[in-house]
Design an enzyme around this catalytic site. Structure first.
Site, PDB file in Angstrom:
ATOM      1  N   HIS A 208       0.829  -1.200   0.000  1.00 24.30           N
ATOM      2  CA  HIS A 208       0.000   0.000   0.000  1.00 24.30           C
ATOM      3  C   HIS A 208       0.867   1.254   0.000  1.00 24.30           C
ATOM      4  CE1 HIS A 208      -3.543   2.468   1.483  1.00 24.30           C
ATOM      5  NE2 HIS A 208      -2.520   3.228   1.851  1.00 24.30           N
ATOM      6  N   GLU A 209       1.824   1.328   0.935  1.00 28.23           N
ATOM      7  CA  GLU A 209       2.613   2.542   1.076  1.00 28.23           C
ATOM      8  C   GLU A 209       3.499   2.792  -0.136  1.00 28.23           C
ATOM      9  OE1 GLU A 209       1.664   4.442   3.216  1.00 28.23           O
ATOM     10  OE2 GLU A 209       0.719   3.117   4.667  1.00 28.23           O
TER      11      GLU A 209
ATOM     12  N   GLU B  90      -6.014   6.760  -2.637  1.00 27.37           N
ATOM     13  CA  GLU B  90      -5.972   5.800  -1.537  1.00 27.37           C
ATOM     14  C   GLU B  90      -6.401   4.413  -2.012  1.00 27.37           C
ATOM     15  OE1 GLU B  90      -4.897   4.785   2.267  1.00 27.37           O
ATOM     16  OE2 GLU B  90      -4.652   6.721   1.275  1.00 27.37           O
TER      17      GLU B  90
ATOM     18  N   HIS C  77      -9.730   7.973   2.969  1.00 28.50           N
ATOM     19  CA  HIS C  77      -9.657   6.548   3.313  1.00 28.50           C
ATOM     20  C   HIS C  77     -11.036   5.888   3.245  1.00 28.50           C
ATOM     21  CE1 HIS C  77      -6.005   8.279   5.088  1.00 28.50           C
ATOM     22  NE2 HIS C  77      -5.463   7.082   4.881  1.00 28.50           N
TER      23      HIS C  77
END
Length: 524
Positions: free
Chosen positions: A337-338, A361, A425
């Site tokens: 994800h990051e 996101e 998010h």
């Protein structure tokens, strides 16, 4: 899990694009893939001089073809290195996207700054070689004749020397250190070892016992991966800043326990390696920025910090240790994800607010999930749950659900005119739900032992096309269709265009599935 900083990707202006319409088309490629690739390379080399002029490069700059990727629809992605006055420009590479008809549609620069370094060095070659050798520890050191280059990787194009220092370390490991020094000051701008890599062991908390690529320095092993752009893991020791490189005396990192300092580091290194491999082996992408440079991972940030984030300004990921410093956020899907935030920044640059922020996101959730499936790790099997391993709430529930995002209590299952007002998010739920529907379809399904039951806003059944195709469509849209302000309606248009590029026009099953999946989340 959010990104701190966003950078905009360089784009070619409309004026430039219009000026190159009708650019010479390469001849049709032969059927044999090897012969076709060589023909494409030759065609790219043949048109390089004219292309350099079209792009407005200086009279001293030349393009040297490095690679060509040809899409199924005939679009070519021409990768060039640059020289300046005959000198190699390190970090001067660029990619030209050329339509099947031969016109340039887009150009991506590793460094778009004007190449105009100092004309002559102030430092002698001998002095540069001495400065380079002074940075290397070992015996029987020898210095190559320094070569003048232009260094443009992470700074304004600078006249520099490249010196290769060879020798032997104390443990008899050979040294082949490439050192780039400023030709005016002797300052080391960049340095990398051409030889030293080791295979270490990581006893992770979330992914079990794994193999890690490490770097040996004397009798110490560093959590630095020379095979993946020298990406490395630093520990912050519950502080902040850059931290210190994680090392081991026996090339074993961690013991599987969260309280052991190097366990989180092993998880972070494994996640970074799997993410690198996913992008490279799936999409041919060489690192986050597609420039071969690895990112920094930092573990043990702050005290009981319950988050992880990507920061473009340091090209790095930072992981907290969770509640009570007992649950580091270094699980595989979190790492994917990051790092994917960095990919988004280097491509579409989706602004991190409103609908574009939700898409940003969601892109990280989508590719974090794809990385987890790609790794095929028995201790952390692929699923459509986000952060299910890190127990961020202390009740065993995941952070987010892709099949029905509203199960987290805040995410949106479907688009509405107010979805952009949500935190990114939670507005991401629309795209996450779209990706699940496109991959697996609607209704009840069990994947790797996890039960899902995905609804649709219109009550219509959606048939999935498989995760691999869904990810390919999203990546194609991200890298060739999305811009910084893309919203959900435009994302529908972009992914439909991507599906057409990859799998055929409006009559293809993939194109129809994309349309159905978006309608299933009320994006029409």
């Amino acid at each position: 899990m959010k990104r701190v900083t966003l950078c905009c990707a360089a784009a070619v202006t409309a004026a430039l694009l219009s000026s190159v319409a009708g650019f010479t088309t390469a001849t049709a490629a032969p059927a044999n893939p090897l012969v076709a690739h060589q023909a494409a390379l030759q065609a790219a080399a043949d048109q390089a001089p004219a292309l350099a002029g079209t792009l407005g490069l200086g009279s001293q700059e030349k393009l040297v073809v490095k690679d060509v990727v040809t899409d199924a629809n005939g679009t070519r992605h021409l990768r060039y290195d640059r020289t300046y006055a005959g000198l190699r420009v390190i970090g001067g590479d660029l990619i030209v996207d050329e339509t099947a008809a031969g016109s340039v549609s887009h150009v991506t620069y590793a460094n778009s700054a004007r190449i105009a370094p100092a004309a002559t060095p102030k430092l002698s070659a001998d002095a540069a070689a001495s400065a380079a050798a002074a940075t290397v520890a070992g015996s029987n050191l020898a210095k190559s004749a320094p070569q003048l280059v232009v260094y443009a990787v992470d700074t304004a194009p600078t006249l520099a020397y490249e010196t290769v220092v060879t020798g032997v370390q104390a443990d008899q490991t050979p040294i082949q250190q490439h050192v780039i020094t400023d030709a005016a000051t002797g300052k080391v701008l960049y340095s990398y070892d051409g030889i030293e890599e080791a295979t270490g062991t990581g006893n992770t908390e979330y992914s079990g016992k794994v193999t890690l690529t490490t770097t040996q320095s004397g009798s110490t092993y560093q959590l630095k991966d020379g095979s993946r752009g020298n990406q490395q893991v630093n520990t912050l020791n519950h502080g902040s800043g850059t931290g210190t490189l994680v090392t081991s005396s026996n090339n074993v990192f961690g013991d599987g326990n969260a309280t052991t300092v190097n366990t989180a580091a092993a998880d972070a290194a494994y996640g970074a390696a799997e993410t690198w491999d996913f992008y490279k082996n799936t999409f041919g992408r060489n690192g986050i920025k597609n420039n071969g440079v690895g990112a920094l991972s930092k573990v043990h940030y702050g005290n009981a910090y319950v988050n992880a984030f990507w920061d473009d300004s340091c090209f790095c990921m930072t992981y907290g240790d969770g509640s009570g410093n007992a649950h580091p956020l270094t699980a595989l899907d979190v790492a994917g994800h990051e790092m994917s935030h960095g990919v988004t920044s280097a491509t579409a640059g989706l602004v991190y607010s409103r609908e574009s922020g939700g898409l940003n996101e969601a892109t990280s959730d989508i590719f974090g999930t794809a990385v987890e499936f790609y790794a095929n790790n028995a201790s952390d099997q692929g699923d459509y749950l986000i952060g299910e391993k890190i127990d961020i709430f202390g009740n065993g529930k995941p952070l987010r659900y892709m099949d029905q995002p509203s199960k987290d209590g805040q995410s949106a299952d479907y688009w509405s005119s107010t979805v952009g007002n949500k935190d990114v998010h939670y507005s991401s739920g629309v795209a996450n739900h779209f990706f699940y529907l496109l991959s697996e379809g609607s209704g009840a399904k069990t994947v790797n032992g996890v039960n899902y039951n995905s609804p649709t806003s219109n009550g219509q059944k959606v048939t999935g096309i498989g995760r691999d195709k869904a990810a390919a469509i999203w990546f194609r849209a991200l890298t060739t269709k999305f811009v910084s302000t893309t919203n959900y309606a435009q994302a529908r248009t972009g992914t439909l265009a991507a599906a057409a590029d990859l799998y055929g026009g409006t009559s293809s099953a993939e194109y129809k599935a994309v349309a159905a999946a978006w309608s299933g989340v009320n994006v029409n």
